[in-house]
Design an enzyme around this catalytic site. Structure first.
Site, PDB file in Angstrom:
ATOM      1  N   TYR A 164       0.835  -1.205   0.000  1.00 46.25           N
ATOM      2  CA  TYR A 164       0.000   0.000   0.000  1.00 46.25           C
ATOM      3  C   TYR A 164       0.865   1.247   0.000  1.00 46.25           C
ATOM      4  CZ  TYR A 164       0.784   1.117   4.954  1.00 46.25           C
ATOM      5  OH  TYR A 164       1.352   1.466   6.153  1.00 46.25           O
ATOM      6  N   CYS A 165       0.240   2.350  -0.411  1.00 45.61           N
ATOM      7  CA  CYS A 165       0.843   3.670  -0.337  1.00 45.61           C
ATOM      8  C   CYS A 165      -0.268   4.638   0.063  1.00 45.61           C
ATOM      9  CB  CYS A 165       1.530   4.050  -1.647  1.00 45.61           C
ATOM     10  SG  CYS A 165       0.419   4.200  -3.065  1.00 45.61           S
ATOM     11  N   THR A 166      -0.225   5.854  -0.422  1.00 40.65           N
ATOM     12  CA  THR A 166      -1.241   6.838  -0.072  1.00 40.65           C
ATOM     13  C   THR A 166      -2.589   6.472  -0.683  1.00 40.65           C
ATOM     14  OG1 THR A 166       0.430   8.569   0.116  1.00 40.65           O
ATOM     15  CG2 THR A 166      -1.846   9.289  -0.170  1.00 40.65           C
TER      16      THR A 166
END
Length: 166
Positions: free
Chosen positions: A93-95
């Protein structure tokens, strides 16, 4: 690589304003070469979770037990040392899900067979009332955003802005 990240963030931030939905945004930037997992599915599963954001983003908040792998300074060798079983279930995941797709695809190309990209990233996680944790592993409402333009996608929680605005 850090300059490239800043340019990507600025370019995407400019484009974010015109997107009607998160799905539209992700369809614009992602190649969909890594399957998504929803925040609801992730919350119910036991999986290895990798955080593909920058260190300062991770330090503000992250998913419980997430392993920081970064984006700008991502090293495949680090993941290979941590996760030797290439059939292990992994969620990146990221933003919002753009940088995480890039990192997840690198894992797929390296032979990892069960890699997913978290749809909507940490923003969607927080928007669905799931907890995020600070460096002391205490729950927090703060979530780091790339720039003020990204903030429209974070509906819940405290928006933590970068030290230098883009």
């Amino acid at each position: 690589m850090k300059k490239l990240f800043v340019l990507i963030c600025a370019f995407i931030s400019f484009s974010v304003q015109s997107q009607e939905s998160l799905e539209d945004l992700l369809n614009l930037y992602n190649k969909n070469n890594v399957p998504y997992i929803s925040v609801q599915e992730l919350a119910k599963s036991k999986t290895i979770v990798l955080d593909a954001r920058e260190r300062d983003e991770f330090e503000v908040s992250h998913l419980k037990e997430a392993i920081y792998v970064g984006y700008t300074n991502f090293k495949l060798e680090t993941v290979e040392k941590l996760i030797s079983n290439k059939d292990e279930q992994i969620v990146v995941y990221c933003t919002l899900g753009v940088r995480s797709e890039i990192i997840a695809n690198r894992l797929k190309l390296a032979g990892y067979t069960n890699v997913r990209n978290l749809f909507g990233g940490i923003f969607e996680w927080k928007n669905n009332d799931f907890n995020v944790y600070n460096l002391n592993e205490k729950t927090t409402d703060s979530v780091h955003i790339c720039s003020s333009m990204w903030s429209k996608w974070l509906k819940k929680g405290q928006k933590a802005y970068p030290k230098v605005q883009n």
